[in-house]
Design an enzyme around this catalytic site. Structure first.
Site, short mmCIF file in Angstrom:
data_model
loop_
_atom_site.label_atom_id
_atom_site.label_comp_id
_atom_site.label_asym_id
_atom_site.label_seq_id
_atom_site.Cartn_x
_atom_site.Cartn_y
_atom_site.Cartn_z
N THR A 1 0.87 -1.19 0.00
CA THR A 1 0.00 0.00 0.00
C THR A 1 0.89 1.22 0.00
O THR A 1 2.12 1.11 0.14
CB THR A 1 -0.89 0.04 1.27
OG1 THR A 1 -0.05 0.35 2.40
CG2 THR A 1 -1.60 -1.28 1.51
N ASP A 2 0.30 2.40 -0.10
CA ASP A 2 1.11 3.62 -0.06
C ASP A 2 1.86 3.74 1.26
O ASP A 2 3.01 4.17 1.30
CB ASP A 2 0.21 4.85 -0.24
CG ASP A 2 -0.33 4.92 -1.67
OD1 ASP A 2 0.29 4.29 -2.55
OD2 ASP A 2 -1.37 5.57 -1.88
N CYS A 3 1.18 3.34 2.35
CA CYS A 3 1.83 3.49 3.66
C CYS A 3 2.63 2.25 4.06
O CYS A 3 3.47 2.32 4.94
CB CYS A 3 0.80 3.85 4.72
SG CYS A 3 -0.70 2.87 4.65
N TYR A 4 2.34 1.12 3.46
CA TYR A 4 3.08 -0.12 3.72
C TYR A 4 3.52 -0.70 2.37
O TYR A 4 2.91 -1.64 1.87
CB TYR A 4 2.23 -1.13 4.49
CG TYR A 4 1.94 -0.73 5.92
CD1 TYR A 4 2.79 -1.14 6.94
CD2 TYR A 4 0.81 0.04 6.23
CE1 TYR A 4 2.53 -0.76 8.26
CE2 TYR A 4 0.55 0.41 7.54
CZ TYR A 4 1.41 0.01 8.55
OH TYR A 4 1.16 0.37 9.84
#
Lengths: 135, 401
Positions: free
Chosen positions: B138-141
């Site tokens: 994901t964008d954050c992970y």
């Protein structure tokens, strides 16, 4: 009279040799076959109880070694890994020769190698893999 | 004379508490009677050690750099799949989980040499475990895969959390068929060749407090060699099971959900377990202290193996087909002698629960309390008892068309 329980390992070359017959006929020994197996690699394993006079026994075992049969005392092939054993006793009713006995006071088991015939019944029964058989 | 738990704890702190095991209390009551024994004894320690399938651990493994969100992805510890349906780096490993490529029972009986229970034992033994994970990114992970060794000492939280342990009584398993069967109660020889049981009987926690008058949410216990807690009734908790006049359930009844810090535990009391032809599990050691608040509670702890009965059940037909009916009732005194008689036949018995280890746990817990290292906790809520009306329901199948 001496009595021994032995594990005999035969290389492929002597698998067809009638060694039990020879031990009985030529060396006057009493041979009781407890278990026999020929592996896929055609290596033979025989567990026997053998008895006779000391001299005859020595000669018979010499004969085996001469033709290339490895001879080991039976007990060496059975290992009870006491540190893995929880003394649960689930193996006890499966042992046909009462080689695994329970001290009912302590509710702990002990293993009597002399009574063990290496049938292997305890191996799949042990939840903790606390018995090993090198057979 | 009734005592309070606070009074008992005061005595424990001063090193003055009288603590005996659930075995020792039997002789003490025989010798002194209930009244005198209740005055003298402050705590009775009960215990059990055996395979308990509804067990598992959760770990917070810490964040990698860059970060990965295991939640919704896939992860394995030593090839054994773990549950990832939580936040980014929390995982749960169940005792009965098997590697994807384990042959299981394709060649029957399967060997089931390694699974969740064994990973748990290896971790508490201090061994490294191989974590392999994949995620969607994901964008954050952003990270999508991870392969690393982990060790119990390095992870954040490591908690043993078992939804059902320490069954109050259990079946005795036999086989009426003509072939060997491989069950979670062990290998059962045909034609009543053996009878396997699984309870510590007179030492077992819930058999020493049959109506759950002292055990409940918050009870501090010995768990896997460390300190744990009872956190709820266990799944399948069945307080309304039939009981003897003395209140002892005649078949499986109460259960406990327990939790504790895995980092305190030891492989001596958490053991990976193999049931040939069935699967893997975890054997768990549990010890529960029972505060002797009054004579009634003491009288329950004096229960003897000859007063505890279990039902013999055929695991070739009755158990798998959910047919009710017991082949007969036997006492733990008979079971522990090594032979029972069923249908006129003498049947040798084996136990899955280790009485020797249960005895050791009861005595360890007794030492902890006597030394003042372990205080008793007042439960916030007792486990639901007979009056709750809770029963163990079968599944009502509603076929999907």
């Amino acid at each position: 009279m001496l009595k021994k329980r032995l594990v005999l390992t035969f290389p492929q070359a002597v698998v067809e040799e009638p060694i039990t017959y020879r031990l009985i006929k030529d060396y006057d020994l009493v041979v009781n076959i407890l278990r026999a197996r020929i592996s896929r690699e055609e290596e033979g394993r025989l567990i026997i109880e053998i008895s006779g006079e000391k001299e005859a026994l020595d000669k018979g075992l010499n004969y085996l070694k001469k033709i290339g049969v490895a001879v080991q005392p039976l007990a060496k092939d059975v290992r009870w890994l006491e540190d893995r054993c929880t003394h649960c006793t689930v193996c006890v009713p499966l042992c046909p020769t009462e080689a695994i006995v329970v001290d009912r006071e302590r509710m702990e088991i002990s293993f009597d190698k002399d009574r063990c015939i290496v049938c292997g019944a305890c191996i799949p029964a042990c939840p903790y893999k606390a018995v090993e058989i090198l057979f | 004379m009734a005592k309070t738990l606070a009074e008992i704890n005061e005595k424990i702190k001063k090193g003055e508490a009288v603590v005996v095991t659930a075995e020792e209390i039997i002789d003490l009551v025989d010798e002194k009677g209930i009244k005198k024994a209740a005055q003298e004894v402050d705590v009775v320690t009960s215990a059990t050690f055996g395979p308990m399938c509804s067990s598992g651990i959760y770990l917070n493994i810490g964040h990698s750099k860059p970060k990965i969100k295991l939640g919704g992805g896939k992860a394995y510890l030593n090839e054994v799949p773990v549950y990832t349906g939580f936040a980014a780096v929390d995982i749960y490993l169940g005792a009965t989980a098997l590697p994807d490529d384990d042959p299981r029972n394709r060649v029957h009986p399967g060997e089931f040499r390694y699974g969740g229970g064994h990973v748990i034992e290896d971790l508490v033994a201090g061994k490294d475990a191989k974590l392999v994970a994949t995620a969607h990114g994901t964008d954050c992970y952003p990270r999508r895969s991870l392969e690393t060794w982990i060790n119990l000492k390095d992870v954040n939280e490591a908690v043993l959390f078992n939804p059902r342990n320490a069954y109050q009584n259990y079946n005795v398993a036999v086989n009426l068929s003509h072939k060997v069967i491989y069950t979670y109660m062990g290998i059962l020889q045909p034609n009543l060749g053996n009878a396997n049981y699984c309870s510590a009987g007179q030492l077992s926690p819930l058999l020493n407090d049959p109506y759950y008058k002292t055990i409940g949410v918050g009870t501090r216990i010995f768990l896997g060699g460390g300190v744990g807690y009872v956190v709820w009734q266990g799944t399948q908790h069945n307080p309304t099971a039939p009981r003897t006049e003395k209140g002892v359930p005649r078949s499986s009844a109460g259960t406990m959900a327990v939790l504790g810090d895995l980092k305190q535990m030891s492989p001596e009391w958490l053991k990976g377990t193999t049931m040939t032809g069935y699967g893997v599990t975890l054997s768990v050691g549990i010890g529960v202290p029972i505060p002797i608040l009054n004579e009634e509670i003491l009288s329950y702890t004096a229960v003897k193996d000859e007063d505890i009965f279990a039902q013999t059940v055929d695991y070739s037909e009755a158990y798998p087909q959910r047919k009710s009916g017991s082949l007969g009732e036997v006492s733990y005194a008979q079971l522990k002698r090594g032979k029972i008689t069923l249908q006129g036949k003498e049947v040798p018995t084996g136990s899955l629960s280790s009485y020797a280890k249960a005895r050791k746990i009861a005595s360890l817990l007794k030492d902890w309390i006597k030394k003042g290292e372990f205080l008793l906790a007042e439960p916030v809520e007792l486990l639901p008892s007979v009056e709750s009306g809770i029963t163990f329901k079968p599944l009502k199948e509603r076929p999907i068309r």
